[in-house]
Write an enzyme that holds these catalytic residues in place. Structure first.
Site, PDB file in Angstrom:
ATOM      1  N   LEU A  12       0.828  -1.199   0.000  1.00  0.00           N
ATOM      2  CA  LEU A  12       0.000   0.000   0.000  1.00  0.00           C
ATOM      3  C   LEU A  12       0.866   1.254   0.000  1.00  0.00           C
ATOM      4  O   LEU A  12       2.048   1.210   0.355  1.00  0.00           O
ATOM      5  CB  LEU A  12      -0.937   0.005   1.208  1.00  0.00           C
ATOM      6  CG  LEU A  12      -1.957  -1.141   1.246  1.00  0.00           C
ATOM      7  CD1 LEU A  12      -2.765  -1.087   2.529  1.00  0.00           C
ATOM      8  CD2 LEU A  12      -2.864  -1.090   0.029  1.00  0.00           C
ATOM      9  N   CYS A  13       0.252   2.363  -0.370  1.00  0.00           N
ATOM     10  CA  CYS A  13       0.896   3.670  -0.431  1.00  0.00           C
ATOM     11  C   CYS A  13       1.613   3.953   0.890  1.00  0.00           C
ATOM     12  O   CYS A  13       1.050   3.684   1.951  1.00  0.00           O
ATOM     13  CB  CYS A  13      -0.179   4.724  -0.683  1.00  0.00           C
ATOM     14  SG  CYS A  13       0.409   6.406  -0.763  1.00  0.00           S
ATOM     15  N   PRO A  14       2.831   4.402   0.834  1.00  0.00           N
ATOM     16  CA  PRO A  14       3.622   4.877  -0.294  1.00  0.00           C
ATOM     17  C   PRO A  14       4.625   3.847  -0.814  1.00  0.00           C
ATOM     18  O   PRO A  14       5.515   4.194  -1.582  1.00  0.00           O
ATOM     19  CB  PRO A  14       4.357   6.073   0.293  1.00  0.00           C
ATOM     20  CG  PRO A  14       4.680   5.617   1.698  1.00  0.00           C
ATOM     21  CD  PRO A  14       3.447   4.802   2.110  1.00  0.00           C
ATOM     22  N   ASP A  39      -2.129  -1.351  -5.499  1.00  0.00           N
ATOM     23  CA  ASP A  39      -2.650  -0.256  -4.686  1.00  0.00           C
ATOM     24  C   ASP A  39      -3.434   0.720  -5.563  1.00  0.00           C
ATOM     25  O   ASP A  39      -2.881   1.279  -6.513  1.00  0.00           O
ATOM     26  CB  ASP A  39      -1.482   0.472  -4.007  1.00  0.00           C
ATOM     27  CG  ASP A  39      -1.927   1.624  -3.137  1.00  0.00           C
ATOM     28  OD1 ASP A  39      -3.140   1.737  -2.851  1.00  0.00           O
ATOM     29  OD2 ASP A  39      -1.059   2.428  -2.738  1.00  0.00           O
ATOM     30  N   ASP A  45      -0.385   8.254  -7.662  1.00  0.00           N
ATOM     31  CA  ASP A  45       0.943   8.465  -7.074  1.00  0.00           C
ATOM     32  C   ASP A  45       2.091   8.279  -8.067  1.00  0.00           C
ATOM     33  O   ASP A  45       3.047   9.057  -8.053  1.00  0.00           O
ATOM     34  CB  ASP A  45       1.156   7.515  -5.895  1.00  0.00           C
ATOM     35  CG  ASP A  45       0.232   7.808  -4.730  1.00  0.00           C
ATOM     36  OD1 ASP A  45      -0.331   8.917  -4.682  1.00  0.00           O
ATOM     37  OD2 ASP A  45       0.084   6.925  -3.860  1.00  0.00           O
TER      38      ASP A  45
END
Length: 74
Positions: A12-14, A39, A45
């Site tokens: 998941l982010c980041p 994600d 992103d």
């Protein structure tokens, strides 16, 4: 054709962007990275990261469950 592959599925982010950043720093200018991620935030992103870091965002292939990004090292 990619010079290097990164599998960020399940992260998941980041983390997908951080893994891409680290890999790109180790690659020569002009090399292509293939990043595979799941994600949903990576769709926003990854292109943003490329624009900010001076890399060329080449393509996005979205198959539903995973997305494949091609990034050219700037």
């Amino acid at each position: 054709m990619a010079d290097r592959d990164i599998d960020a599925v399940g992260l998941l982010c980041p983390l997908p962007v951080l893994k891409a950043r680290k890999a790109l720093l180790e690659m020569p200018v002009g090399a292509v990275l293939r990043l595979v991620a799941s994600d949903p935030a990576a769709v926003i992103d990854v292109p943003h990261f490329c624009a900010e870091a001076g890399h060329e965002f080449l393509s996005l292939d979205d198959t539903g469950d995973v997305q494949t990004y091609l990034i050219k090292r700037g």
